[in-house]
Every structure is written in C-alpha cells, then in structure tokens.
Design a protein around this motif. Structure first.
Motif, PDB file in Angstrom:
ATOM      1  N   GLY A   6      -1.069  16.297  -7.451  1.00 14.02           N
ATOM      2  CA  GLY A   6      -1.862  15.499  -6.516  1.00 14.02           C
ATOM      3  C   GLY A   6      -2.834  16.389  -5.770  1.00 14.02           C
ATOM      4  O   GLY A   6      -2.475  17.067  -4.831  1.00 14.02           O
ATOM      5  N   ARG A   7      -4.075  16.357  -6.227  1.00 14.33           N
ATOM      6  CA  ARG A   7      -5.026  17.225  -5.556  1.00 14.33           C
ATOM      7  C   ARG A   7      -5.296  16.678  -4.172  1.00 14.33           C
ATOM      8  O   ARG A   7      -5.133  15.491  -3.914  1.00 14.33           O
ATOM      9  CB  ARG A   7      -6.315  17.327  -6.357  1.00 14.33           C
ATOM     10  N   VAL A  24       1.439   1.883  -3.562  1.00 16.31           N
ATOM     11  CA  VAL A  24       0.230   2.384  -4.221  1.00 16.31           C
ATOM     12  C   VAL A  24       0.016   3.860  -3.841  1.00 16.31           C
ATOM     13  O   VAL A  24      -0.337   4.685  -4.681  1.00 16.31           O
ATOM     14  CB  VAL A  24      -1.005   1.528  -3.852  1.00 16.31           C
ATOM     15  N   ALA A  25       0.288   4.171  -2.585  1.00 15.11           N
ATOM     16  CA  ALA A  25       0.093   5.557  -2.129  1.00 15.11           C
ATOM     17  C   ALA A  25       1.008   6.516  -2.875  1.00 15.11           C
ATOM     18  O   ALA A  25       0.640   7.659  -3.146  1.00 15.11           O
ATOM     19  CB  ALA A  25       0.341   5.655  -0.628  1.00 15.11           C
ATOM     20  N   SER A  51      -6.890  14.957  -1.424  1.00 11.69           N
ATOM     21  CA  SER A  51      -7.935  13.942  -1.486  1.00 11.69           C
ATOM     22  C   SER A  51      -8.799  14.047  -0.242  1.00 11.69           C
ATOM     23  O   SER A  51      -8.503  14.768   0.687  1.00 11.69           O
ATOM     24  CB  SER A  51      -7.309  12.566  -1.588  1.00 11.69           C
ATOM     25  N   ALA A  52      -9.874  13.286  -0.286  1.00  9.96           N
ATOM     26  CA  ALA A  52     -10.814  13.322   0.830  1.00  9.96           C
ATOM     27  C   ALA A  52     -10.114  12.922   2.122  1.00  9.96           C
ATOM     28  O   ALA A  52      -9.133  12.206   2.111  1.00  9.96           O
ATOM     29  CB  ALA A  52     -11.962  12.366   0.558  1.00  9.96           C
ATOM     30  N   ARG A 112       3.546  16.845   1.211  1.00  5.84           N
ATOM     31  CA  ARG A 112       2.756  16.270   0.137  1.00  5.84           C
ATOM     32  C   ARG A 112       1.317  16.796   0.182  1.00  5.84           C
ATOM     33  O   ARG A 112       0.732  17.153  -0.827  1.00  5.84           O
ATOM     34  CB  ARG A 112       2.761  14.762   0.313  1.00  5.84           C
ATOM     35  N   ALA A 164      -5.000   5.055   2.129  1.00  9.04           N
ATOM     36  CA  ALA A 164      -4.568   5.084   0.728  1.00  9.04           C
ATOM     37  C   ALA A 164      -3.606   6.226   0.437  1.00  9.04           C
ATOM     38  O   ALA A 164      -2.931   6.225  -0.581  1.00  9.04           O
ATOM     39  CB  ALA A 164      -5.790   5.195  -0.184  1.00  9.04           C
ATOM     40  N   ASP A 165      -3.550   7.205   1.341  1.00  9.19           N
ATOM     41  CA  ASP A 165      -2.734   8.385   1.067  1.00  9.19           C
ATOM     42  C   ASP A 165      -1.385   8.399   1.777  1.00  9.19           C
ATOM     43  O   ASP A 165      -0.636   9.362   1.651  1.00  9.19           O
ATOM     44  CB  ASP A 165      -3.509   9.650   1.486  1.00  9.19           C
ATOM     45  N   VAL A 166      -1.108   7.390   2.564  1.00  6.66           N
ATOM     46  CA  VAL A 166       0.120   7.445   3.356  1.00  6.66           C
ATOM     47  C   VAL A 166       0.995   6.222   3.141  1.00  6.66           C
ATOM     48  O   VAL A 166       0.525   5.167   2.713  1.00  6.66           O
ATOM     49  CB  VAL A 166      -0.186   7.558   4.869  1.00  6.66           C
ATOM     50  N   LEU A 170      -2.191   7.575  -8.978  1.00  8.65           N
ATOM     51  CA  LEU A 170      -2.743   8.931  -8.966  1.00  8.65           C
ATOM     52  C   LEU A 170      -3.734   9.063  -7.806  1.00  8.65           C
ATOM     53  O   LEU A 170      -4.479   8.128  -7.511  1.00  8.65           O
ATOM     54  CB  LEU A 170      -3.466   9.208 -10.278  1.00  8.65           C
ATOM     55  N   ALA A 171      -3.721  10.236  -7.191  1.00  9.83           N
ATOM     56  CA  ALA A 171      -4.576  10.427  -6.014  1.00  9.83           C
ATOM     57  C   ALA A 171      -6.033  10.116  -6.332  1.00  9.83           C
ATOM     58  O   ALA A 171      -6.718   9.453  -5.565  1.00  9.83           O
ATOM     59  CB  ALA A 171      -4.426  11.849  -5.491  1.00  9.83           C
ATOM     60  N   ALA A 172      -6.491  10.588  -7.489  1.00  7.85           N
ATOM     61  CA  ALA A 172      -7.900  10.368  -7.833  1.00  7.85           C
ATOM     62  C   ALA A 172      -8.193   8.886  -8.011  1.00  7.85           C
ATOM     63  O   ALA A 172      -9.213   8.381  -7.555  1.00  7.85           O
ATOM     64  CB  ALA A 172      -8.255  11.140  -9.104  1.00  7.85           C
ATOM     65  N   ARG A 201      -6.406   9.050   5.431  1.00  3.59           N
ATOM     66  CA  ARG A 201      -6.847   7.865   4.693  1.00  3.59           C
ATOM     67  C   ARG A 201      -5.629   6.989   4.426  1.00  3.59           C
ATOM     68  O   ARG A 201      -4.584   7.469   4.007  1.00  3.59           O
ATOM     69  CB  ARG A 201      -7.505   8.279   3.379  1.00  3.59           C
ATOM     70  N   ARG A 255      -6.571   6.261  -6.787  1.00  4.86           N
ATOM     71  CA  ARG A 255      -6.392   5.385  -5.622  1.00  4.86           C
ATOM     72  C   ARG A 255      -7.404   5.690  -4.535  1.00  4.86           C
ATOM     73  O   ARG A 255      -7.552   4.935  -3.587  1.00  4.86           O
ATOM     74  CB  ARG A 255      -4.975   5.517  -5.051  1.00  4.86           C
ATOM     75  N   GLU A 256      -8.131   6.787  -4.710  1.00  2.89           N
ATOM     76  CA  GLU A 256      -9.000   7.238  -3.633  1.00  2.89           C
ATOM     77  C   GLU A 256     -10.009   6.184  -3.215  1.00  2.89           C
ATOM     78  O   GLU A 256     -10.260   6.001  -2.034  1.00  2.89           O
ATOM     79  CB  GLU A 256      -9.724   8.508  -4.078  1.00  2.89           C
ATOM     80  N   ARG A 299       0.817  -1.214   0.000  1.00  6.80           N
ATOM     81  CA  ARG A 299       0.000   0.000   0.000  1.00  6.80           C
ATOM     82  C   ARG A 299       0.849   1.261   0.000  1.00  6.80           C
ATOM     83  O   ARG A 299       0.413   2.309  -0.499  1.00  6.80           O
ATOM     84  CB  ARG A 299      -0.979  -0.032   1.169  1.00  6.80           C
ATOM     85  N   SER A 300       2.051   1.176   0.543  1.00  3.33           N
ATOM     86  CA  SER A 300       2.940   2.342   0.467  1.00  3.33           C
ATOM     87  C   SER A 300       3.267   2.652  -0.981  1.00  3.33           C
ATOM     88  O   SER A 300       3.301   3.813  -1.399  1.00  3.33           O
ATOM     89  CB  SER A 300       4.243   2.080   1.237  1.00  3.33           C
TER      90      SER A 300
END
Ligand SMILES: Nc1ncnc2c1ncn2[C@@H]1O[C@H](COP(=O)(O)OP(=O)(O)OP(=O)(O)O)[C@@H](O)[C@H]1O
Ligand SMILES: [Mg+2]
Ligand SMILES: [Zn+2]
Lengths: 420, 279
Positions: free
Chosen positions: B259-260, A363-364, B262-263, B252, B230-232, A368-370, B228, A372-373, A360-361
């Motif tokens: 990278g906008r 993937v993070a 994210s939620a 970041r 997914a973001d870290v 792209l942020a969008a 989240r 993977r959200e 997951r690191s």
C-alpha cells in the motif's frame, strides 16, 4: 459494413441525431453553443435546426429566464418536450410505474400502482400473474397516451425489468423475484398499445446506470458502477462511457457476486451472493422483522434504517452487518473496474446513507490504495426514478439515431388499433 | 490533489479564552469540491475553530490563508465578503420573513428603487430546485412554519445564492429528523460536487463517512490527524477522537506492504510520535 466513406445522407442523419441528442441531454442551447460543442459551423447548425424544426422535434425561441448579462439574448434551440415523447415502464417488485417522458427528459405525466406481493412460502415471492401485470401497464399507458392528445407523438417505449434479459430478443431469462414465465412482455405490450412502436425490455439496474450517467450523479464520469436495491440487488457497469453488456446482455449482475462463500442461500441457487447478504429479506430478517405483503419493501428497508438512526440496537446491528458485506462487494468492484464513481440507488440509497461508516471502512481495507484513491461513492441523484428515467433514455434511442425518418414513419403510418 | 490550492489553509492556530487554551497549534485545510469533516469529542474545539475561520472569534496566533493568500479576518463581515458562509444549528433566520426574503436578506435585488420581487422569487425557486429540494408549499411561506430540515435548507440555499466558496455546517443534523438528515446530507454532497468547499462538523460517524472526502480530527484542542476518508476505517476515526491517536492507522501509513502512501497523508499536526515501520 463496406468500407466506403459515409454518404451525404448518412452525415446529415448523424448530425441531426447529434444536435437533437445535445439538446435532449443538455437542455436548450443557442446556435453558437451548438456549433462549438458539435464542431460544426453556424450555417450547418442553422440547416440542421430548420430540418428538426420542420419535423416538429425542436423549436427556436427566446430563453425563458433571461441571462443576467446585458445585451440582446440570443435564441435557443429547445426540444419539443410536450409534442415528442416516449413511454417508460418501470416494473419494480412492489410497484409499477408508467410515465410519459418528453424529449429533453421531462417527466410529463405518470401513473403508479402498488403491486401486491404473493406471500413468500419458502420460494421466491412476487410470482404474481404476468398477464395481470401487463394489463395494468397497458391500461396506464393508454390513459397517458389519451391525455397527451393527438398533437403529441410517441416515438418509443421501453420497460425496466428486475431480471436478466437477453439482448437479441428482449426475452426475460431469469427473474428470481418476479417470474414472468417466459412471456415476451415487450411484444405483448407493444401489441396492446398499438402505437406502432416496439417496447424494448432491459434490465432495470443497467438502465439505472445509463440514467445516472446521462442525467444523475454520474454525468461526465465515464467509468461508473450503479448498484440498485429492490428485493434483490442489481448492477449496471459503465466502462469507457458504455454500458458493459457482455456476450448476451446479461453483464453487470453484481448481485450474484459471491462475497461470503458458504453464506446465505441466494434465489439463484448459489450461496453468499451479494444479494443474499445485503438484500431486503436479509436486512429485515436480521432486524427481526417480517416481510409483510402490506408494507412495500422500500418502506420496510427505510423503516429499519430509520430505526437504526434513532438508536434501535437490533436495527443498527442488522444494518451494520449488511453494510459490511456491501462494503466488501464494493471493494472488489473497485479493484476490478477502477470506477470513478459507485452509485447507490433504490433501497441501497438508504442503506448507504445509514451504513456508510461500515461500507467505507471495508473499502478502505479491502480496495487497493491506488484504486480507491479517487473513487467517489454517491447516492442516486435521480432518487426513486433512476430506473424509470433509464427506460425513457433507452426508448429515445431510435429517434435520436435517425430523428427525421423515425418521426416521418410514425406520423405517416396510421396507428393500428390497440388490442384490448 | 496536491496541485489544488486549498480554499482554507490555517497553520499553527492558537486560541485561549483567558487562561484556558482551547486551540493549540492547529493546522486545518479545506479544498474546493470536497467535504471536509471536522470531528472531535465535546469540547475538543471544533466550534471555536469554526468561529476563528468565520471571524466571530479572533485567533491569538497562527496563519490564515484564503485561496493561498494570507488574510486577516477579524469580523464576520470580512469572512462573509470572502465567501465564507456558516450555518449554525441555532439558525440565524428571520422567523417573520418568508423563504425568499431570508435568502436575499442583505443582498436584495432592485429594479431602480423598488425590490425586484419577481426576479428574487424566481431565482429562489430555481436554486431550491437546482438543489433538488422539495419544499412543500410556496417560497413565500414564512420560515417559522418550516421544519428544522427545511430551515437548514434555506440557510444552505442562502450560501448558494451568495456564490459562497466555503460553507461550514456546525452539527447540522443534531436537531433533525431522520429523513431531513438524509436530505441535508445529500445536499451537502451536492454543494461540494458543484465546487464549493464544505466543512461539516458532526458527531455522527455515519454521516461523516457518508459524505466526506477528508476527516480532520481535533483532540483536546490539537489537530491530531487530517486524513482522506478513503484511507481510514470507522474504528480508526473513533480512536483518533477518543484517544488522539490510532496505532493501526500509523502502522499502516508507515509501511503497509503493497500500500503505497496515498495522497493526503496525516499532516504532521500534533501526532506525538510516529510508530516505527514494521521490520
Ligand atoms: N467564549 C468562551 N469562553 C471560555 N471558554 C470557551 C468559550 N467558548 C468555548 N470555550 C471552551 O472551549 C472549549 C472548546 O469548545 P468548543 O465549543 O469549541 O468545542 P466543540 O468541539 O465545538 O464541542 P461540542 O462538540 O460539544 O460542540 C470548551 O472547553 C469550551 O468550554
Ligand atoms: Mg461545537
Ligand atoms: Zn445469487
């Protein structure tokens, strides 16, 4: 196709298939629920149900566990699981499985046999004699059929194979980990069974994707990617609810996506493929363990993951490296396909649970942020049976497309004597 | 995600034991359908926060919203009535009772005056099967005979049975074998996928990354980030745990090209000062 409207007969066939598929996938349902979900009126549902009942495909009865609601429980339409079945074959590099799977997706009975690997000598292992394999599969299947008795009808058969399979003729084109030397396994097996049903052959990971989509972690997720670890790494991609097959049916070979240019040599001839960086041999190699003909790959991989969890630094380092490459691969897939879910099956299920932090690191940082959200990473809910269940689903395709006809044909035609 | 009301929403929680401040201005949210991992070093205040949520410990100050409504929870019974189930490592199961009895303890089904044993047994077996749990042996075996993982499974099944909305697991895997841990992890994920809010306390980053949707990091009694998953990255979470902040994460978040945001940004919580966005 000519552009005439569908005939009454076609509509009826379609509706019969839709109703049967509904109870096959979703389980027993009342007429009211069927009417609501299929968008048909109650009298049509009644007529269809009585046709399917007459054909011996469904039966109406009181629900087994009465609901907790008060009042008289209504009848449910239940698939005839014990009377209508398919044969599902799963060819793993280390393990052969044959199962009798009833309508509704119930595994009624199964036979399993370990397959000894031919020791690797530089080249690919597992190059065992394909005739022996077919013999073993046919013998197991015949014993299952015998046990099923005459009351039950086999309506289809399919085989999950760890290699790429041409859709037009089910020919195995490439099986780096299991060479069948151009044998038409499906045809040979079908002849040996003598049940009057063809044996479809399909890539195992593609079937895994179908199974997880219909009955596993990915129910309701129309864009998903299934990754299957055996000796190699297979993939199945579902986009818009359909399996991505490509021009010839070879689509989804995620294992041969290059994640590490110039990296480890892959059985396909290239370098740095996902399979070469995260496959079983690499994990064992990095962990300083030998591939052993006595220990099936699945257990060998699990042993490394377990050792890592207990703190073995060599195993942990090996798993981390593999996890990092796997994460890079997943990041690319997420960017390209924007899946709602990525499912890890086979040995990758263990690898995911043991190396999720690395995966997951990557993937993070790599996706792209969008994109993977919202992607969910999950392990296969069907456990070790994903590819087997997928083969069964595939085998049911014919009867679900034209239930009454297929059954009439199979019950009418006397089965030819099985070829020994 | 922002349109979903959190099941748990705690704001500005303070808790001291005598003169010792243990939780300082802590915010914490948990959403239905998600696994929220609560991480932090030993003594960071994780168990104390969970005890506040479960009504075992009373908070000194702060707001407690349950499904968006302010509540005052002063006893475990009140928490339980709202649908909050806590699975402690030192599991509160009754050793002398069997699996079914433990699952139904305090909420037995009756038919007239007598217990409906058959129905309870059937429901228990259904729930365990629905959770894809394989129990070697019958649901009528006493729980003292079960392994740590199986005991945990029974405790979790109890939560499912009670139609809980929140299940909190305080370090479920610390005393489990490797295979059992895997089983519990997959079970935790399944619970959330069925719509429950799951809070998982764990020191094992791999377990955290395997199943969580969000990570809440406590550092010396302050909530330094709720992000989240997914973001870290693993490294960033380790920084949050050990140092209370992560520079790469802040950089970041504040201006990564392309990278906008994210939620679920870092909730202000107690992040000391945000880094300047890079020029
Ligand atoms: N009843 C109590 N009385 C006094 N101090 C307490 C009490 N309970 C907890 N503490 C203190 O509060 C602090 C936070 O403890 P807590 O158990 O919440 O930490 P934790 O994050 O769960 O740690 P661990 O990872 O070790 O379980 C610790 O310094 C602990 O000594
Ligand atoms: Mg604690
Ligand atoms: Zn390759």
């Amino acid at each position: 196709m000519m552009k005439a409207g569908p005939s009454q007969e076609e509509i009826r066939r379609h509706n019969l298939g839709a109703l049967l598929r509904f109870v096959h996938v979703r389980g027993p349902a009342s007429r009211a629920i069927l009417a609501e979900n299929l968008g048909l009126n109650r009298s049509t549902i009644m007529a269809l149900t009585s046709d399917l009942t007459a054909a011996g495909l469904v039966r109406e009865e009181l629900p087994r566990t009465p609901g907790r609601r008060a009042g008289r429980p209504s009848l449910v339409v239940r698939p005839e699981s014990t009377r209508v079945y398919v044969l599902a074959f799963d060819v793993g590099v280390d393990r052969l499985t044959v199962a009798r799977v009833g309508l509704g997706g119930v595994i009624l009975d199964r036979r399993e046999a370990a397959r000894g690997r031919v020791a690797a000598s530089g080249g690919a292992s597992g190059a065992a004699d394909p005739n022996e394999m077919v013999n073993a599969l046919a013998a197991a299947a015949r014993s299952l059929v015998r046990k099923a008795g005459d009351e039950a009808t086999c309506v289809g058969a399919a085989l999950a194979f760890p290699g790429i399979v041409r859709r037009s003729d089910d020919q195995v084109m490439f099986g780096p980990n299991l060479d069948v030397g151009g044998m038409a396994i499906g045809e040979v097996l079908s002849r040996r069974l003598g049940l009057g049903v063809p044996v479809a052959v399909c890539n195992d990971a593609n079937l895994g994707a179908i199974a997880e989509h219909e009955r596993g972690a990915g129910v309701g997720v129309n864009d998903l990617i299934y990754l299957h670890g055996d000796v190699g790494v297979g993939g199945g991609i579902i986009t818009g609810g359909r399996l991505l097959g490509g021009e010839d049916g070879y689509g989804g070979e995620i294992g041969h996506m290059v994640v590490n240019p110039g990296g480890r040599r892959c059985a396909c001839g290239s370098r740095g493929c996902l399979e070469a960086e995260v496959g079983e041999r690499t994990l064992l190699d990095l962990a300083g363990r030998q591939e052993s003909p006595d220990v099936p790959g699945r257990e060998a991989v699990r042993a490394v993951v377990d050792a890592a969890a207990r703190g073995d630094v060599v195993a942990r380092d090996a798993l981390h490296r593999v996890g990092t490459w796997l994460g890079r691969g997943v990041a690319d897939l997420v960017n390209i396909f924007n899946p709602g879910m990525v499912i890890f099956g086979g040995t990758l299920r263990d690898v995911y649970l043991g190396a999720a932090a690395q995966i997951r690191s990557e993937v993070a940082t790599g996706a792209l942020a969008a994109s993977r959200e919202r992607v969910k990473l999950r392990t296969a809910a069907l456990g070790d049976d994903t590819t087997l269940v997928g083969a069964a689903e595939f085998a049911f395709a014919d009867v679900l497309a034209d239930p009454v006809q297929v059954l009439a044909r199979l019950r009418g035609a006397p089965a030819s004597a099985p070829v020994p | 995600m922002s349109t979903v009301t959190p099941v748990l929403d705690l704001r500005g929680v303070h808790k001291s034991f005598g003169p010792v401040a243990v939780l300082h201005d802590v915010d914490f949210v948990a959403y239905p359908g998600e696994v929220t991992a609560l991480v932090g070093d030993n003594g960071a205040g994780k168990t104390t926060l969970v005890k506040c949520i479960a009504g075992i410990v009373r908070l000194d100050r702060g707001q407690y919203l349950f499904e968006g409504r302010p509540v005052r929870i002063t006893t475990p019974r009140e928490a339980s009535a709202l649908g909050i189930e806590v699975v402690h490592q030192d599991l509160a199961l009754c050793d002398n009772l069997d699996i079914v009895q433990n699952m139904f303890l305090g909420r037995e089904r009756r038919r007239g005056m007598v217990l409906d044993e058959a129905e309870m047994e059937e429901v228990a077996a259904d729930i365990l099967a629905g959770l894809s749990v394989r129990m070697s042996g019958s649901v009528r075996q006493p729980v003292w005979a079960l392994s740590g993982g199986q005991r945990q499974t029974v405790a979790i099944a109890r939560a499912v049975l009670g139609d809980s909305k929140v299940v909190i697991l305080d370090e479920p895997s610390s005393a489990l074998g490797v295979t059992q841990t895997r089983q519990v992890l997959e079970l935790v994920r399944r619970l959330a996928d069925r719509g429950m809010a799951v809070v998982l306390i764990s020191h094992n980053m791999n377990d955290v990354f395997a199943v969580s949707d969000r990570i809440a990091a406590l550092y010396l009694g302050r909530m330094v980030a709720q992000v989240r998953t997914a973001d870290v990255t693993h490294a960033q979470v380790v920084e949050l745990i050990t140092a209370g902040r992560s520079e790469t994460l802040e950089a970041r978040r504040d201006g990564r090209p392309g990278g906008r945001r994210s939620a679920g940004p870092l909730r202000a919580g107690a992040v000391p000062e945000a880094a300047e966005p890079p020029a």
